[in-house]
Design an enzyme around this catalytic site. Structure first.
Site, PDB file in Angstrom:
ATOM      1  N   ILE A 128       0.830  -1.190  -0.128  1.00 59.60           N
ATOM      2  CA  ILE A 128      -0.046  -0.004  -0.120  1.00 59.60           C
ATOM      3  C   ILE A 128       1.036   1.326  -0.014  1.00 59.60           C
ATOM      4  CG2 ILE A 128      -0.119  -0.076   2.607  1.00 59.60           C
ATOM      5  CD1 ILE A 128      -3.146   1.140   2.246  1.00 59.60           C
ATOM      6  N   SER A 129       0.652   2.188  -0.981  1.00 54.87           N
ATOM      7  CA  SER A 129       1.453   3.218  -1.101  1.00 54.87           C
ATOM      8  C   SER A 129       1.856   4.105   0.073  1.00 54.87           C
ATOM      9  CB  SER A 129       1.276   4.310  -2.245  1.00 54.87           C
ATOM     10  OG  SER A 129       1.005   3.109  -3.576  1.00 54.87           O
ATOM     11  N   GLN A 130       2.892   4.772   0.068  1.00 55.24           N
ATOM     12  CA  GLN A 130       3.291   5.931   1.277  1.00 55.24           C
ATOM     13  C   GLN A 130       2.021   7.094   1.150  1.00 55.24           C
ATOM     14  OE1 GLN A 130       6.860   7.909   0.755  1.00 55.24           O
ATOM     15  NE2 GLN A 130       6.607   9.091   2.510  1.00 55.24           N
TER      16      GLN A 130
END
Ligand code: SAH
Length: 225
Positions: free
Chosen positions: A73-75
């Site tokens: 899950i992206s930053q």
């Protein structure tokens, strides 16, 4: 509630999550996210719902987290920045195409700034999980598809925003052809380890390229799994 009687860190939906969510908003502001509509989405969407139980206490840190299948899950800062870039010059979008649904968190963010969102994920198990999650949160303006997103979704286009959350070496030309005039395409581009976040604004049929920050994304892969 007194300072000494905090609920434990795993009781989400309550005091701790609100406080850590607030702290994340402060971090996003400090890093330069100025779009209040984007910041508002981060105040509204429970990121802890998009990570597995064991990682929930870290859901409001400004960091990417594993979601299984070697994906992340992206930053939050990168999600916020990409959404802000996607909106360039516009308050709201009509139709957005996302390639790389992953956990569905970025999809949920997009669902609040666009009338419709179309998202493609190549890993069936992740697509299924995101479908369940978005449904359980009552998000209804999203259509998901299990498949290879490299060719876009021409039947649903053109889109006034296209976002890639996995990195190709070069963004496929066919995606630009599905971008409407004045539309914006945001993507990380580069090798497996090193990429630059880029965005293109289409004007009179020509997509003009702009550079943003260096980023690290998982690679865009072909085929489906
Ligand atoms: N925005 C997501 C990012 C997930 S990581 C999140 O924050 O959760 C990127 C995702 O892109 C992975 O789930 C990966 O499986 C997917 N992906 C990679 N190549 C793809 C392709 N060609 N088509 C569709 N999805 C792809």
């Amino acid at each position: 509630m007194s300072e000494g009687a905090r609920p434990d860190h795993h009781r989400f939906g309550g005091f701790i999550s609100q406080r850590s969510q607030q702290r994340l908003l402060d971090t996003l502001r400090a890093k330069g996210i100025r779009n209040e509509d984007v910041l508002e989405t981060f105040a509204k969407i429970p990121r802890h719902e998009f990570v597995e139980e064991a990682l929930r206490s870290r859901a409001y840190e400004d960091t990417a987290l594993p979601i299984g299948y070697q994906q992340t899950i992206s930053q939050p800062y990168v999600v916020a920045l990409m959404t802000q870039l996607l909106l360039t010059g516009r308050e709201r979008l009509k139709r957005v195409l996302e390639i790389g649904t992953g956990s569905g968190f970025q999809t949920a963010v997009l669902s609040r700034v666009s009338a419709r969102v179309f998202s493609i994920e190549r890993i069936g198990a992740l697509a299924g999980r995101a479908y369940q999650k978005l449904g359980s949160l009552g998000i209804e303006n999203v259509s998901l598809r299990h498949g290879d997103g490299a060719n876009g979704w021409s039947a649903k286009g053109p889109f006034d925003g296209i976002i890639l959350t996995a990195a190709p070496r070069r963004v496929p030309d066919t995606l630009f052809s599905q971008l409407s005039d004045q539309g914006v395409l945001v993507a990380p581009e580069g090798s497996n380890r090193q990429q630059r976040l880029l965005y293109w604004i289409k004007q009179d049929g020509i997509a003009l390229r702009h550079q943003s920050i260096d980023v690290v994304f998982v690679p865009l892969k072909s085929g489906q799994a």
